[in-house]
Design an enzyme around this catalytic site. Structure first.
Site, PDB file in Angstrom:
ATOM      1  N   LYS A  52      34.217  41.180  29.237  1.00 34.88           N
ATOM      2  CA  LYS A  52      35.031  40.819  30.409  1.00 34.88           C
ATOM      3  C   LYS A  52      34.480  41.523  31.649  1.00 34.88           C
ATOM      4  CE  LYS A  52      39.887  40.588  31.900  1.00 34.88           C
ATOM      5  NZ  LYS A  52      41.282  40.993  31.579  1.00 34.88           N
ATOM      6  N   SER A 127      44.655  37.261  32.125  1.00 29.73           N
ATOM      7  CA  SER A 127      43.491  37.181  32.997  1.00 29.73           C
ATOM      8  C   SER A 127      42.177  37.043  32.237  1.00 29.73           C
ATOM      9  CB  SER A 127      43.420  38.427  33.876  1.00 29.73           C
ATOM     10  OG  SER A 127      43.198  39.588  33.082  1.00 29.73           O
ATOM     11  N   SER A 151      46.962  40.223  29.044  1.00 28.22           N
ATOM     12  CA  SER A 151      45.706  39.505  29.323  1.00 28.22           C
ATOM     13  C   SER A 151      44.711  39.404  28.169  1.00 28.22           C
ATOM     14  CB  SER A 151      45.010  40.129  30.523  1.00 28.22           C
ATOM     15  OG  SER A 151      45.705  39.785  31.680  1.00 28.22           O
TER      16      SER A 151
HETATM   17  N1  GLN Z   1      49.445  38.063  33.574  1.00 30.00           N
HETATM   18  C1  GLN Z   1      49.776  39.420  33.849  1.00 30.00           C
HETATM   19  C2  GLN Z   1      49.591  39.693  35.318  1.00 30.00           C
HETATM   20  O1  GLN Z   1      49.312  38.793  36.034  1.00 30.00           O
HETATM   21  C3  GLN Z   1      48.966  40.322  33.000  1.00 30.00           C
HETATM   22  C4  GLN Z   1      47.660  40.705  33.563  1.00 30.00           C
HETATM   23  C5  GLN Z   1      46.839  41.590  32.673  1.00 30.00           C
HETATM   24  O2  GLN Z   1      47.210  41.903  31.539  1.00 30.00           O
HETATM   25  N2  GLN Z   1      45.725  42.028  33.207  1.00 30.00           N
HETATM   26  O3  GLN Z   1      49.720  40.775  35.768  1.00 30.00           O
END
Ligand code: GLN
Length: 447
Positions: A52, A127, A151
């Site tokens: 990532k 994400s 994410s």
């Molecule tokens: N979807 C969540 C957010 O927008 C989680 C993001 C993440 O785990 N990096 O914050």
């Protein structure tokens, strides 16, 4: 073979932001050389992986899906990256993500969205949609994700892959560009449970470079994955994570998997965690507060982009112009919310209250884990939605993480496993398992 697959499908999927085939082949060659020289390498030596783009790798760009970091080449490896290289894992490239890991669909990437390989018109989750899509499209057999509110797990759920968020402090955050430091955790992504466990073993363990890293032995996740025996295990179904707002196909799939665990000898109990209902609200104060502080370092002076540096603008103008041009809408929204929540006069009402809710959520977990070895729920309320469907509705987007956020707030271990396909739309459904801190092995046993 994986580079060929990337060449064949990544134009449609767009899982990767950066692929360095030459470097990957050279790394593969060096693994051969190390083996020939008699070095005993682990099970994953020579296996390709997608990283990532929020973790640094020396000599490769790190953008975090943002224009702000375009052109930045970090001068060091993240601890996770270094451990992968030492274990002989071949890094193929960096995967697409929502900008600075803010999002649930990878549509917030400044470099365009990733598509779900199961249906290219749908989101791959976020994400870490790039990492999950790379696995589902067979572009890589292993990937690394990061999970601040879901994410790793939410993208795993919507792509029928395995995604594990280790215990907070279980995997080093050194070299992981911070979103919310008290929530962020890197973890393994794979297509099978055993692959994820083998990867977990490589990246986990104490790192003196991360002050929140846990100095204790890593739970034996590989043995647990191999055994997979759930007989006598107490599995708690969380009453609050289901019902209204959950798609019928997701609920049905969840019940089917709970019944399967029972058939395999697990004892099913119902547990209640009433404060989980406030998890989303607490998270969306704590996360923006920490993020607004963490992102202050992108000031046009130190990293990546610089706009308006023409000798006429003041330093402050250059900072303002750069941050205005470099950050996308969602990042700006969260910086504004975070600085507001932290400002004098509002701190107690917002940030302070959210921290109290966080403590209550941890207590609910403790209470529930006194009744069950693991807790289970669907990973997400719905399957993958269509690209574009929720981009203008932040609240609808935030609700994807209803089930995953409590574990980040409490710091315990959780994972999403492929649960089968939904009878609503034939799309993958994730089965979510939560375990107490440092009991990551229980996740793999259930998986
Ligand atoms: N979807 C969540 C957010 O927008 C989680 C993001 C993440 O785990 N990096 O914050």
């Amino acid at each position: 073979a994986h580079l060929d697959q990337i060449a064949a499908v990544d134009e449609q999927v767009h899982a990767f932001l950066h692929v360095d085939g030459e470097r990957a082949l050279a790394a593969a060659k060096s693994v051969d050389d190390r083996r020939a020289a008699g070095e005993s390498l682990g099970a994953l030596a020579g296996v390709p992986l997608a990283l990532k783009d929020v973790l640094t790798q020396q000599g490769a760009p790190t953008t975090c899906g943002s224009k702000m970091l375009e052109g930045w080449h970090p001068p060091f490896d993240a601890t996770v990256t270094r451990r992968l290289i030492d274990a002989g894992v071949i890094i193929l490239g960096k995967t697409n993500m929502d900008e600075f890991a803010m999002g649930s669909s990878t549509e917030n990437s400044a470099y365009g969205p990733t598509h779900n390989p199961w249906d290219l018109d749908r989101i791959p989750g976020g994400s870490g949609g790039g990492s999950a899509a790379a696995l589902a499209a067979f572009e890589a057999p292993l990937a690394i994700g990061t999970d601040t509110g879901g994410s790793i797990r939410q993208p795993a759920a919507v792509t029928a892959t395995v995604g594990v968020k280790p215990t907070y402090g279980g995997v080093s955050r050194y070299g992981l560009v911070a979103l919310a430091s008290s929530l962020d955790q890197a973890g393994p992504c794979a297509r099978t449970v055993l692959d994820a466990a083998l990867l977990h073993e490589v990246i986990a363990g104490h790192d003196p470079r991360d002050s929140t890293s846990i100095d204790a032995p890593v739970p034996d996740v590989v043995a647990a994955a191999r055994e997979g025996d759930v007989s006598g295990m107490k599995v708690g179904v969380v009453r609050e994570l289901g019902g209204e707002g959950y798609a019928p196909g997701v609920e049905e799939n969840f019940q089917r998997n709970v019944a399967l665990l029972e058939k395999l000898g697990a004892e099913i109990v119902e547990v209640s965690c009433p404060t989980f209902d406030y998890g989303l609200a607490a998270y969306y104060l704590i996360l923006p507060s920490e993020a607004s502080s963490n992102l202050a370092k992108f000031d046009a002076m130190r990293f990546g982009l610089r706009v308006g540096d023409d000798g006429l603008n003041s330093t402050e103008d250059v900072m303002r112009l750069t941050r205005g041009a470099g950050f996308g809408d969602e990042v700006k929204r969260r910086i504004i919310i975070g600085t507001h929540a932290l400002s004098a006069g509002y701190y107690d009402a917002y940030y302070g209250s959210a921290q109290k809710v966080r403590t209550l959520i941890s207590r609910d977990f403790e209470q529930a884990f006194s009744q069950a070895d693991v807790l289970v729920s669907p990973t997400t309320p719905t399957t993958a939605f269509k690209l574009g469907e929720r981009v203008n509705d932040p609240l609808a987007m935030y609700k994807n993480d209803l089930c995953t956020i409590p574990s980040n707030l409490a710091g315990n271990a959780s994972a999403s496993f492929p649960g089968g396909l939904s009878s609503d739309d034939g799309m993958p459904v994730g089965f979510h398992v939560m375990a107490p801190p440092m009991a990551d092995d229980r996740l793999y046993r259930v998986g």
